[in-house]
Motif scaffolding. Structure first.
Motif, mmCIF file in Angstrom:
data_model
loop_
_atom_site.group_PDB
_atom_site.id
_atom_site.type_symbol
_atom_site.label_atom_id
_atom_site.label_comp_id
_atom_site.label_asym_id
_atom_site.label_seq_id
_atom_site.Cartn_x
_atom_site.Cartn_y
_atom_site.Cartn_z
ATOM 1 N N PRO A 92 2.331 -0.200 -2.038
ATOM 2 C CA PRO A 92 0.781 -0.357 -2.205
ATOM 3 C C PRO A 92 0.449 -1.354 -2.867
ATOM 4 N N PHE A 122 -6.204 5.278 -0.373
ATOM 5 C CA PHE A 122 -5.232 5.535 -1.362
ATOM 6 C C PHE A 122 -5.284 7.154 -2.066
ATOM 7 N N LEU A 127 -1.870 8.073 -3.142
ATOM 8 C CA LEU A 127 -1.249 7.273 -4.027
ATOM 9 C C LEU A 127 -1.859 6.830 -5.285
#
Length: 209
Positions: A92, A122, A127
């Motif tokens: 990421p 995200f 994430l």
């Protein structure tokens, strides 16, 4: 007469399905109204370009993400290639760094638009926001504070080339100081670093014989 694009399209669908859960259903939904466009796009990108050997999948997805941000294509292209980029092994933080790099050449408004969409993407992927440092950053910090066997290797072979090969893997080629920048220089040792989040969890040393 055989349609060569049909074969590329099928291969592209298989490749995409291997990268993204439910990939074929996602493609069908995205191109439901204009299936001919799906055949052309998927066949070109995933049936042909994705299989070219000059770039590994991580590098190709990073280049694709940069092009998407530079073109101001916030929307399905960024969403799709975030998925395939992560599946290809981009961390990421590396995706975020692509946006930062692109801003300098394509302009801040397009990069900010991409960053705004990444906030939502995200979150949707579960994430962390912001993401932990990239694996390469983690390993560079680890090398700067190296102890024990790793410190000994770096003292013997102080010139390093650090390359992430996946979201949790980094290879460090270690060269003697006198090797200079010769293309044919052989590393005296290679470190395989496993990274989890912001930590190096293990380092395996391979020495040349």
């Amino acid at each position: 007469m055989t349609d060569p694009m049909a074969g590329l399209h099928e291969r592209g669908r298989e490749t995409f399905a291997g990268l993204v859960d439910g990939g074929e259903a996602r493609l069908d939904a995205l191109f439901a109204t204009v299936p001919a466009l799906g055949e052309l796009a998927v066949g070109t990108v995933y049936g042909h370009l994705h299989e070219r050997p000059a770039l590994d999948a991580r590098t190709r997805e990073a280049a694709t993400l940069a092009a998407i941000v530079a073109a101001g294509m916030a929307g399905p292209p960024l969403s799709v290639h975030l998925r395939t980029g992560l599946a290809a092994g981009l961390a990421p933080a590396e995706v975020c760094e692509v946006v930062v790099q692109t801003a300098a050449f394509a302009g801040f408004p397009r990069a900010v638009s991409a960053a705004d969409q990444l906030n939502r993407l995200f979150e949707g992927h579960g994430l962390p926001i912001p993401p932990p440092p990239s694996p390469r950053e983690v390993v560079l910090a680890h090398l700067a504070a190296a102890e024990g066997e790793v410190a000994g290797v770096l003292a013997e072979f102080p010139r390093t080339e650090v390359q992430a090969t996946g979201p949790g893997r980094v290879l460090v080629a270690c060269f003697a100081a006198g090797d200079g920048e010769a293309d044919d220089a052989v590393p005296g040792a290679v470190l395989h670093c496993a990274v989890d989040g912001a930590d190096v969890t293990s380092t395996t040393v391979f020495r040349a014989r």
